[in-house]
Design an enzyme around this catalytic site. Structure first.
Site, mmCIF file in Angstrom:
data_model
loop_
_atom_site.group_PDB
_atom_site.id
_atom_site.type_symbol
_atom_site.label_atom_id
_atom_site.label_comp_id
_atom_site.label_asym_id
_atom_site.label_seq_id
_atom_site.Cartn_x
_atom_site.Cartn_y
_atom_site.Cartn_z
ATOM 1 N N GLU A 56 0.799 -1.217 0.000
ATOM 2 C CA GLU A 56 0.000 0.000 0.000
ATOM 3 C C GLU A 56 0.839 1.278 0.000
ATOM 4 O OE1 GLU A 56 -2.873 -0.177 3.151
ATOM 5 O OE2 GLU A 56 -3.878 -1.926 2.322
ATOM 6 N N GLU B 270 -5.299 -8.668 1.271
ATOM 7 C CA GLU B 270 -5.950 -8.277 2.527
ATOM 8 C C GLU B 270 -7.423 -8.040 2.251
ATOM 9 O OE1 GLU B 270 -4.286 -4.969 4.663
ATOM 10 O OE2 GLU B 270 -2.222 -5.592 4.274
#
Length: 450
Positions: A163, A348
């Site tokens: 991320e 995720e």
């Protein structure tokens, strides 16, 4: 639903959130230790000093994974545990921990998925400018060299970054994460160097472990216009450009999206935007982290001339995020159709809910969490829908394996499949974990003839 027999089912964690961060363990200081120890930065003054003590309870945790039928586990290496000063001498005991972790996982037939950077930059490097410093590209390449030389013979799945949008924007634009800056120019410098370091890191992985699968993990957020108006559609596209295309386009196409370059203007001053072509190194997979979608309305005075609006009556998690499984389907299909085809993983996906325990504090044998069970079931259905639309999906990792240090929220938000009683470090399965276990088991049963 019928997923292939070689599909990966597991859960994910990150180093700072679970391992513990005590100086006596030999780990160097990281930016999250400095940030969390600064009063007012993290809810309730929580820190990752002990977290889940995964460093010392790792064998217990692997036994739990085995019981849950995981055939994969996604984790990150702590850069300052391996290189306490960020560069230079390797801390051998720190590297030994990951060496044993990988061996123990493989012994239980659990495939390790390793992420090199999940936000815990050595503070020694932040003191030298951190990701704003162009030297950070080489720092990361050198760190990747250390880890791949040690583990590249056994770890077959590598991600460079987790991320980068959060690192750049939440840490350096809005200041809610470490290092806590609120500087647009800094945020875009950080994003730029993260992308360049991804390219450099991929080169190191290819050189040291040429037969492994390697890629990067992005948090993809769908932005939907609030109405059919052109103004709302353009506002949603701008938000998508900021969050998604600003990273997808460099990685797959070697360029920044032209419309966003024009919008960001002076915030990009001093950056060699052409250099981002170095980020477009061929990858084997893209990891997609998915939690929510946002609905965007045009707002001339708002950020990117838009604003996020809340829809009445929609289900939300304890984080206030809308539960919208269709967004996961759409995100996977979009990447598969708009960008060069690579394997996809949901790296995720999960939800925070309030896990209720008895008032007397005695932990039950199982924590009931029906909302999380429903959430996981809905999102597994969503990935099945993506597969039916030819998205090349190879695995699913729930976030997270354990309740952990949830960054700026401290320990106030629980995402885990496994409940952690932090004062005692006792682990207790939640019902969602056991439901997920049974789901995985059913997927491995041979199909019956009708």
């Amino acid at each position: 639903m019928a997923f292939p027999s070689d599909f990966y089912w597991g859960a994910a964690t990150s180093s700072y959130q679970v391992e513990g961060d005590r100086p006596e363990d030999g780990r160097g200081e990281c930016i999250w230790r400095r940030f969390s120890h600064t009063p007012g930065k993290v809810k309730n003054g929580d820190t990752g000093d002990i977290a889940c003590d995964h460093l010392h309870l790792v064998k217990v945790d692997i036994a739990l994974m085995k019981y849950l039928n995981f055939n994969a586990y996604r984790f990150s290496v702590s850069w300052p545990r391996v290189l306490p000063r960020g560069t230079g001498d390797v801390y051998s005991k720190g590297m030994d921990f990951y060496d044993r972790l990988v061996d123990d996982l493989l012994e239980e037939n659990i495939t390790p998925f390793l992420t090199l950077y999940h936000w815990d930059l050595p503070q020694a490097l932040q003191d030298r400018g951190g990701w704003e410093n162009p030297d950070s590209v080489q720092w990361f390449a050198d760190y990747a060299d250390v880890v791949t030389r040690r583990l590249g013979d056994r770890v077959q799945h590598w991600a460079t970054h987790n991320e980068p949008a959060v690192v750049a924007y939440v840490g350096n634009l809005i200041g809610a994460h470490a290092p806590g800056k609120t500087d647009p120019q800094a945020a875009f410098r950080v994003a730029h160097h993260l992308l360049l370091s991804h390219g450099a890191g991929m080169g190191v992985i290819r050189a040291n472990a040429p037969r492994v699968q390697a890629g990067i993990v992005l948090d993809i957020i769908p932005y939907h216009p609030a109405s059919s108006s052109e103004a709302d559609a353009q506002a949603a596209r701008r938000y998508d450009g900021f969050q998604n295309r600003w990273f997808l386009d460099p990685i797959f196409r070697g360029e920044y999206p032209a419309d966003m370059v024009e919008i960001f203007g002076d915030a990009l001053r001093g950056l060699d935007l052409e250099a981002v072509k170095a980020a477009a190194v061929p990858i084997d997979f893209m990891g997609v982290n998915y939690y929510r979608r946002y609905v965007i309305q045009s707002a001339p005075g708002g950020w990117l001339a838009g604003q996020v609006i809340d829809l009445p009556g929609v289900p939300v998690t304890e984080m206030g995020w809308e539960v919208y499984p269709q967004g996961l389907t759409d995100s996977l299909v979009r990447i598969a159709r708009e960008y060069p085809t690579v394997d996809l993983y949901v790296t995720e996906n999960g939800a925070a809910y309030e896990d209720v325990v008895p008032l007397d504090g005695r932990l039950p044998a199982v924590i009931e969490d029906p909302e999380r069970s429903r959430y996981i079931q809905q999102h597994i259905s969503a990935i099945d829908a993506a597969v039916q639309q030819d998205a090349p999906l190879k695995g699913y990792f729930a976030w997270s394996f354990l309740d952990n240090f949830e960054w700026g929220e401290g320990y106030s938000k629980r995402f885990g499949l496994v409940y952690v009683d932090f004062p005692t470090q006792r682990r207790v399965f939640k019902r969602s974990a056991l439901d997920y276990r049974e789901w995985i088991l059913r997927q491995r049963q041979p199909a019956r003839a009708l």
